[in-house]
Design a protein around this motif. Structure first.
Motif, PDB file in Angstrom:
ATOM      1  N   UNK A  43      34.370  55.240  35.676  1.00 24.64           N
ATOM      2  CA  UNK A  43      35.755  54.923  36.049  1.00 24.64           C
ATOM      3  C   UNK A  43      35.812  54.423  37.482  1.00 24.64           C
ATOM      4  N   UNK A  44      35.157  55.161  38.385  1.00 21.57           N
ATOM      5  CA  UNK A  44      35.159  54.786  39.800  1.00 21.57           C
ATOM      6  C   UNK A  44      34.537  53.408  39.987  1.00 21.57           C
ATOM      7  N   UNK A  45      33.417  53.159  39.333  1.00 22.57           N
ATOM      8  CA  UNK A  45      32.751  51.865  39.457  1.00 22.57           C
ATOM      9  C   UNK A  45      33.665  50.728  39.009  1.00 22.57           C
ATOM     10  N   UNK A  46      34.337  50.910  37.877  1.00 24.29           N
ATOM     11  CA  UNK A  46      35.212  49.843  37.384  1.00 24.29           C
ATOM     12  C   UNK A  46      36.403  49.616  38.316  1.00 24.29           C
ATOM     13  N   UNK A  47      36.985  50.694  38.819  1.00 22.98           N
ATOM     14  CA  UNK A  47      38.117  50.551  39.738  1.00 22.98           C
ATOM     15  C   UNK A  47      37.672  49.845  41.016  1.00 22.98           C
ATOM     16  N   UNK A  48      36.530  50.242  41.554  1.00 23.75           N
ATOM     17  CA  UNK A  48      36.047  49.639  42.795  1.00 23.75           C
ATOM     18  C   UNK A  48      35.685  48.171  42.634  1.00 23.75           C
ATOM     19  N   UNK A  49      35.151  47.789  41.489  1.00 23.99           N
ATOM     20  CA  UNK A  49      34.657  46.419  41.329  1.00 23.99           C
ATOM     21  C   UNK A  49      35.657  45.460  40.702  1.00 23.99           C
ATOM     22  N   UNK A  50      36.621  45.972  39.923  1.00 26.88           N
ATOM     23  CA  UNK A  50      37.481  45.059  39.182  1.00 26.88           C
ATOM     24  C   UNK A  50      38.967  45.173  39.484  1.00 26.88           C
ATOM     25  N   UNK A  51      39.409  46.276  40.069  1.00 20.28           N
ATOM     26  CA  UNK A  51      40.843  46.425  40.352  1.00 20.28           C
ATOM     27  C   UNK A  51      41.233  45.627  41.578  1.00 20.28           C
ATOM     28  N   UNK A  52      42.509  45.308  41.651  1.00 26.63           N
ATOM     29  CA  UNK A  52      43.024  44.551  42.794  1.00 26.63           C
ATOM     30  C   UNK A  52      44.168  45.318  43.430  1.00 26.63           C
ATOM     31  N   UNK A  53      44.186  45.327  44.734  1.00 25.15           N
ATOM     32  CA  UNK A  53      45.280  45.892  45.496  1.00 25.15           C
ATOM     33  C   UNK A  53      45.992  44.732  46.151  1.00 25.15           C
ATOM     34  N   UNK A  54      47.289  44.642  45.964  1.00 26.28           N
ATOM     35  CA  UNK A  54      48.017  43.493  46.468  1.00 26.28           C
ATOM     36  C   UNK A  54      49.051  43.918  47.507  1.00 26.28           C
TER      37      UNK A  54
END
Length: 65
Positions: free
Chosen positions: A24-35
Motif C-alpha cells: 500500500x505504502x509503495x503504491x501511494x508513494x509512487x502513483x498518488x498525486x498531491x495537488x
C-alpha cells in the motif's frame, strides 16, 4: 519573492486490495498525486508525498484497558 520550504502533514485513510502495508505504502508513494494550486501571493513550485510513519488503527489504545 522569498523561497521557502513548507512541510504539510496530511492524514489519509485508505481502503486497498493489497495484502500488506508495504504494498500500500509503495503504491501511494509512487502513483498518488498531491495537488496544491497557486494563490494570489504564492506560487507552488513542487510537491511530493513524504511518508514517515504508518500506524494500524486496530492497535491504537483509545484510553480503555
Amino acid at each position: 519573492m522569498k523561497y521557502e520550504t513548507l512541510f504539510i502533514m496530511v492524514r489519509v485513510a485508505v481502503h486497498a486490495d493489497h495484502t500488506s502495508i508495504a504494498e500500500i505504502v509503495n503504491e501511494v508513494e509512487t502513483q498518488s498525486k498531491l495537488s496544491l494550486t497557486d494563490t494570489a501571493n504564492v506560487n507552488i513550485l513542487e510537491t511530493e508525498i513524504l511518508l514517515s510513519r504508518v500506524r494500524n488503527i486496530k492497535n491504537i489504545n483509545h484510553g480503555k484497558r
